[in-house]
Write a protein that holds these residues in place. Structure first.
Motif, PDB file in Angstrom:
ATOM      1  N   GLY A   7      -1.936  -2.553 -39.209  1.00 51.67           N
ATOM      2  CA  GLY A   7      -1.148  -3.681 -40.156  1.00 51.67           C
ATOM      3  C   GLY A   7      -1.642  -4.791 -39.724  1.00 51.67           C
ATOM      4  O   GLY A   7      -2.961  -5.158 -39.768  1.00 51.67           O
ATOM      5  N   PRO A   8      -0.810  -6.011 -39.596  1.00 51.75           N
ATOM      6  CA  PRO A   8      -1.330  -7.367 -39.508  1.00 51.75           C
ATOM      7  C   PRO A   8      -1.723  -7.682 -38.149  1.00 51.75           C
ATOM      8  O   PRO A   8      -1.667  -8.634 -37.670  1.00 51.75           O
ATOM      9  N   GLY A   9      -1.655  -6.724 -37.217  1.00 49.82           N
ATOM     10  CA  GLY A   9      -2.286  -6.834 -35.885  1.00 49.82           C
ATOM     11  C   GLY A   9      -1.276  -6.776 -34.670  1.00 49.82           C
ATOM     12  O   GLY A   9      -1.511  -7.182 -33.685  1.00 49.82           O
ATOM     13  N   ASN A  10       0.001  -6.875 -35.065  1.00 50.28           N
ATOM     14  CA  ASN A  10       1.210  -7.075 -34.026  1.00 50.28           C
ATOM     15  C   ASN A  10       0.933  -5.969 -33.009  1.00 50.28           C
ATOM     16  O   ASN A  10       1.098  -6.280 -31.884  1.00 50.28           O
ATOM     17  N   SER A  11       0.753  -4.618 -33.598  1.00 52.08           N
ATOM     18  CA  SER A  11       0.632  -3.559 -32.373  1.00 52.08           C
ATOM     19  C   SER A  11      -0.594  -3.713 -31.643  1.00 52.08           C
ATOM     20  O   SER A  11      -0.739  -3.454 -30.526  1.00 52.08           O
ATOM     21  N   THR A  12      -1.704  -4.061 -32.382  1.00 52.81           N
ATOM     22  CA  THR A  12      -3.090  -4.349 -31.626  1.00 52.81           C
ATOM     23  C   THR A  12      -2.813  -5.329 -30.647  1.00 52.81           C
ATOM     24  O   THR A  12      -3.293  -5.194 -29.466  1.00 52.81           O
ATOM     25  N   GLN A  13      -2.140  -6.401 -30.941  1.00 52.82           N
ATOM     26  CA  GLN A  13      -1.766  -7.545 -29.885  1.00 52.82           C
ATOM     27  C   GLN A  13      -1.271  -7.045 -28.684  1.00 52.82           C
ATOM     28  O   GLN A  13      -1.331  -7.462 -27.761  1.00 52.82           O
ATOM     29  N   ALA A  14      -0.221  -6.165 -28.727  1.00 52.42           N
ATOM     30  CA  ALA A  14       0.392  -5.424 -27.668  1.00 52.42           C
ATOM     31  C   ALA A  14      -0.493  -4.867 -26.755  1.00 52.42           C
ATOM     32  O   ALA A  14      -0.270  -4.690 -25.623  1.00 52.42           O
ATOM     33  N   LEU A  15      -1.420  -4.063 -27.317  1.00 55.41           N
ATOM     34  CA  LEU A  15      -2.367  -3.440 -26.500  1.00 55.41           C
ATOM     35  C   LEU A  15      -3.270  -4.515 -25.774  1.00 55.41           C
ATOM     36  O   LEU A  15      -3.545  -4.087 -24.701  1.00 55.41           O
ATOM     37  N   VAL A  16      -3.743  -5.389 -26.523  1.00 52.61           N
ATOM     38  CA  VAL A  16      -4.423  -6.427 -25.844  1.00 52.61           C
ATOM     39  C   VAL A  16      -3.741  -6.942 -24.496  1.00 52.61           C
ATOM     40  O   VAL A  16      -4.252  -7.275 -23.547  1.00 52.61           O
ATOM     41  N   ASN A  17      -2.622  -7.200 -24.879  1.00 54.12           N
ATOM     42  CA  ASN A  17      -1.552  -7.784 -23.861  1.00 54.12           C
ATOM     43  C   ASN A  17      -1.673  -6.940 -22.690  1.00 54.12           C
ATOM     44  O   ASN A  17      -1.618  -7.415 -21.463  1.00 54.12           O
ATOM     45  N   ARG A  18      -1.661  -5.636 -22.549  1.00 55.95           N
ATOM     46  CA  ARG A  18      -1.487  -4.718 -21.613  1.00 55.95           C
ATOM     47  C   ARG A  18      -2.986  -4.594 -20.938  1.00 55.95           C
ATOM     48  O   ARG A  18      -3.167  -4.503 -19.797  1.00 55.95           O
ATOM     49  N   TRP A  19      -3.998  -4.506 -21.759  1.00 56.75           N
ATOM     50  CA  TRP A  19      -5.264  -4.280 -21.560  1.00 56.75           C
ATOM     51  C   TRP A  19      -6.391  -5.250 -21.869  1.00 56.75           C
ATOM     52  O   TRP A  19      -7.095  -5.100 -22.636  1.00 56.75           O
ATOM     53  N   PRO A  20      -6.127  -6.549 -21.435  1.00 56.15           N
ATOM     54  CA  PRO A  20      -6.886  -7.631 -21.672  1.00 56.15           C
ATOM     55  C   PRO A  20      -8.217  -7.728 -21.500  1.00 56.15           C
ATOM     56  O   PRO A  20      -9.312  -8.133 -22.393  1.00 56.15           O
ATOM     57  N   LYS A  21      -8.961  -6.292 -20.724  1.00 58.86           N
ATOM     58  CA  LYS A  21     -10.466  -6.444 -20.663  1.00 58.86           C
ATOM     59  C   LYS A  21     -10.978  -5.378 -21.660  1.00 58.86           C
ATOM     60  O   LYS A  21     -12.029  -5.026 -21.540  1.00 58.86           O
ATOM     61  N   SER A  22     -10.112  -4.575 -22.459  1.00 58.59           N
ATOM     62  CA  SER A  22     -10.366  -3.405 -23.013  1.00 58.59           C
ATOM     63  C   SER A  22     -11.157  -3.911 -24.279  1.00 58.59           C
ATOM     64  O   SER A  22     -10.733  -4.920 -24.553  1.00 58.59           O
ATOM     65  N   GLN A  23     -11.744  -3.120 -24.959  1.00 52.99           N
ATOM     66  CA  GLN A  23     -12.599  -3.279 -26.172  1.00 52.99           C
ATOM     67  C   GLN A  23     -11.668  -2.831 -27.230  1.00 52.99           C
ATOM     68  O   GLN A  23     -11.346  -1.497 -27.530  1.00 52.99           O
ATOM     69  N   VAL A  24     -10.751  -3.754 -27.703  1.00 56.54           N
ATOM     70  CA  VAL A  24      -9.558  -3.259 -28.817  1.00 56.54           C
ATOM     71  C   VAL A  24     -10.096  -3.421 -30.228  1.00 56.54           C
ATOM     72  O   VAL A  24     -10.365  -4.480 -30.520  1.00 56.54           O
ATOM     73  N   THR A  25      -9.932  -2.281 -30.859  1.00 58.38           N
ATOM     74  CA  THR A  25     -10.386  -2.545 -32.577  1.00 58.38           C
ATOM     75  C   THR A  25      -9.020  -1.975 -33.364  1.00 58.38           C
ATOM     76  O   THR A  25      -8.483  -1.265 -33.174  1.00 58.38           O
ATOM     77  N   GLY A  26      -8.887  -2.781 -34.456  1.00 62.04           N
ATOM     78  CA  GLY A  26      -7.918  -2.731 -35.165  1.00 62.04           C
ATOM     79  C   GLY A  26      -8.270  -2.096 -36.530  1.00 62.04           C
ATOM     80  O   GLY A  26      -8.989  -2.683 -37.125  1.00 62.04           O
ATOM     81  N   LEU A  27      -7.684  -0.914 -37.060  1.00 61.69           N
ATOM     82  CA  LEU A  27      -8.269  -0.433 -38.232  1.00 61.69           C
ATOM     83  C   LEU A  27      -7.043  -0.271 -39.207  1.00 61.69           C
ATOM     84  O   LEU A  27      -5.911   0.363 -38.859  1.00 61.69           O
ATOM     85  N   ASP A  28      -7.249  -0.677 -40.484  1.00 58.62           N
ATOM     86  CA  ASP A  28      -6.082  -0.552 -41.443  1.00 58.62           C
ATOM     87  C   ASP A  28      -6.728  -0.358 -42.914  1.00 58.62           C
ATOM     88  O   ASP A  28      -7.764  -0.924 -43.119  1.00 58.62           O
ATOM     89  N   GLY A  29      -5.997   0.338 -43.956  1.00 66.29           N
ATOM     90  CA  GLY A  29      -6.687   0.489 -44.924  1.00 66.29           C
ATOM     91  C   GLY A  29      -6.388  -0.832 -46.044  1.00 66.29           C
ATOM     92  O   GLY A  29      -6.808  -0.651 -47.075  1.00 66.29           O
ATOM     93  N   SER A  30      -5.465  -1.455 -45.600  1.00 64.43           N
ATOM     94  CA  SER A  30      -4.771  -2.429 -46.633  1.00 64.43           C
ATOM     95  C   SER A  30      -5.714  -4.038 -46.152  1.00 64.43           C
ATOM     96  O   SER A  30      -5.868  -4.234 -45.140  1.00 64.43           O
ATOM     97  N   ALA A  31      -6.299  -4.234 -47.352  1.00 68.32           N
ATOM     98  CA  ALA A  31      -7.206  -5.699 -47.000  1.00 68.32           C
ATOM     99  C   ALA A  31      -6.189  -6.960 -47.055  1.00 68.32           C
ATOM    100  O   ALA A  31      -6.586  -7.660 -45.886  1.00 68.32           O
ATOM    101  N   ALA A  32      -5.071  -6.855 -47.482  1.00 65.94           N
ATOM    102  CA  ALA A  32      -4.239  -7.975 -46.989  1.00 65.94           C
ATOM    103  C   ALA A  32      -3.588  -7.911 -45.483  1.00 65.94           C
ATOM    104  O   ALA A  32      -3.728  -8.924 -44.950  1.00 65.94           O
ATOM    105  N   MET A  33      -3.361  -6.847 -45.096  1.00 69.76           N
ATOM    106  CA  MET A  33      -2.860  -6.690 -43.734  1.00 69.76           C
ATOM    107  C   MET A  33      -3.987  -7.060 -42.918  1.00 69.76           C
ATOM    108  O   MET A  33      -3.893  -7.761 -41.870  1.00 69.76           O
ATOM    109  N   ILE A  34      -5.191  -6.737 -42.997  1.00 71.62           N
ATOM    110  CA  ILE A  34      -6.574  -7.064 -42.218  1.00 71.62           C
ATOM    111  C   ILE A  34      -6.586  -8.529 -42.117  1.00 71.62           C
ATOM    112  O   ILE A  34      -7.154  -9.122 -41.357  1.00 71.62           O
ATOM    113  N   GLN A  35      -6.618  -8.988 -43.494  1.00 63.54           N
ATOM    114  CA  GLN A  35      -6.817 -10.355 -43.709  1.00 63.54           C
ATOM    115  C   GLN A  35      -5.935 -11.293 -42.849  1.00 63.54           C
ATOM    116  O   GLN A  35      -6.131 -12.379 -42.180  1.00 63.54           O
TER     117      GLN A  35
END
Ligand SMILES: C[S@@+](CC[C@H](N)C(=O)[O-])C[C@H]1O[C@@H](n2cnc3c(N)ncnc32)[C@H](O)[C@@H]1O
Length: 256
Positions: free
Chosen positions: A41-69
């Motif tokens: 989606g708009p990266g809210n869940s991805t940010q929660a992952l980054v907050n827990r593991w700031p050193k990891s390589q975190v990629t967000g994938l979504d089918g919606s162009a609007a959400m990824i924008q």
């Protein structure tokens, strides 16, 4: 289905992100090197992952162009991919494949979970949360209204856009793939300002495919009005005027 509206979706950011935070807090992985958030989606869940593991390589994938924008705009330093989770191919293998509130929009869960399993590294973990929307009075109200004579011709087949199974179904798939599995359900008590807030929250998710099928603005408004009327009966107001919306969600984690 039409594209998503990240702005509307993020109006209830805190309610929508808490399940990600809770799921992440129960993942027993010290330092995953690579993580993918499927249906980010708009990266809210991805940010929660980054907050827990700031050193990891975190990629967000979504089918919606609007959400990824929106995700790119809010979190420009992270990696974002526009792709369909059901066809996405990569050489990379991930220590954690994560998905919050997304797979209910994707059909054929046996095939999907096997696909997500195949993206995992040797000791990888799969962690998923699914809203049990159709178990809730609200989901039942929306479907009942959609089946009414006035709407049935326009809304036919919308229910098939949701794929949600019970815990026993997911256990049987996961137990073929993983060494160890954890599963639980949580009923979140969202405190909303009014019944109108319930409608706003649902307009960008559970109500979205129904509203998209209705031909005219006046039909959309009438349909929402009917759902609102029944929602008022099903979810009584509290003494201070707020409304509690119990929201049931299923979580599972599979360790290879
Ligand atoms: C309800 S949002 C969840 C957003 C975020 N993960 C969160 O926790 O709030 C569901 C997302 O799943 C995405 N989605 C649905 N089907 C998909 C598919 N087949 N491939 C990739 N993304 C998909 C939608 O575009 C949408 O952004």
């Amino acid at each position: 289905m039409g594209d998503w509206n990240p702005e509307l979706y993020l109006q209830f950011k805190s309610e929508r992100t808490q399940p990600s935070i809770d799921l992440i807090s129960r993942i027993n992985q010290a330092e995953p090197r690579s993580i993918i958030d499927m249906g980010c989606g708009p990266g809210n869940s991805t940010q929660a992952l980054v907050n827990r593991w700031p050193k990891s390589q975190v990629t967000g994938l979504d089918g919606s162009a609007a959400m990824i924008q929106q995700a790119r705009q809010d979190y420009p330093h992270q990696e974002w991919i526009i792709a369909d989770a059901t066809t996405f191919e990569t050489e990379t293998r991930f220590d954690l494949v994560f998905s919050n509130a997304a797979i209910q929009w994707i059909p054929n869960h046996e095939e999907l979970l096997t696909r997500l399993f195949n993206l995992l590294s040797e000791n990888g973990t799969l962690a998923i949360q699914i809203p049990l929307f159709l178990d809730m009075p609200l989901g039942k109200i929306i479907n009942k209204r959609a089946n009414d004579d006035r709407w049935r011709a326009q809304t036919e087949g919308v229910l098939d856009l949701f794929t949600i199974h019970d815990v026993s179904f997911y256990y049987d798939i996961l137990s073929k793939l993983f060494n160890s599995i954890e599963m639980w359900e949580t009923n979140y008590m969202h405190v909303l300002n009014s019944h109108g807030s319930i409608m706003e929250m649902m307009s960008s998710t559970g109500l979205k495919p129904y509203l998209e099928r209705l031909y005219s603005e006046s039909d959309k408004n009438d349909f929402k009005e009917e759902v609102l009327k029944e929602t008022i009966k099903a979810y009584p107001s509290q003494m201070n005027g707020k409304v509690l919306l119990p929201f049931k969600r299923l979580f599972f984690i599979g360790y290879k």
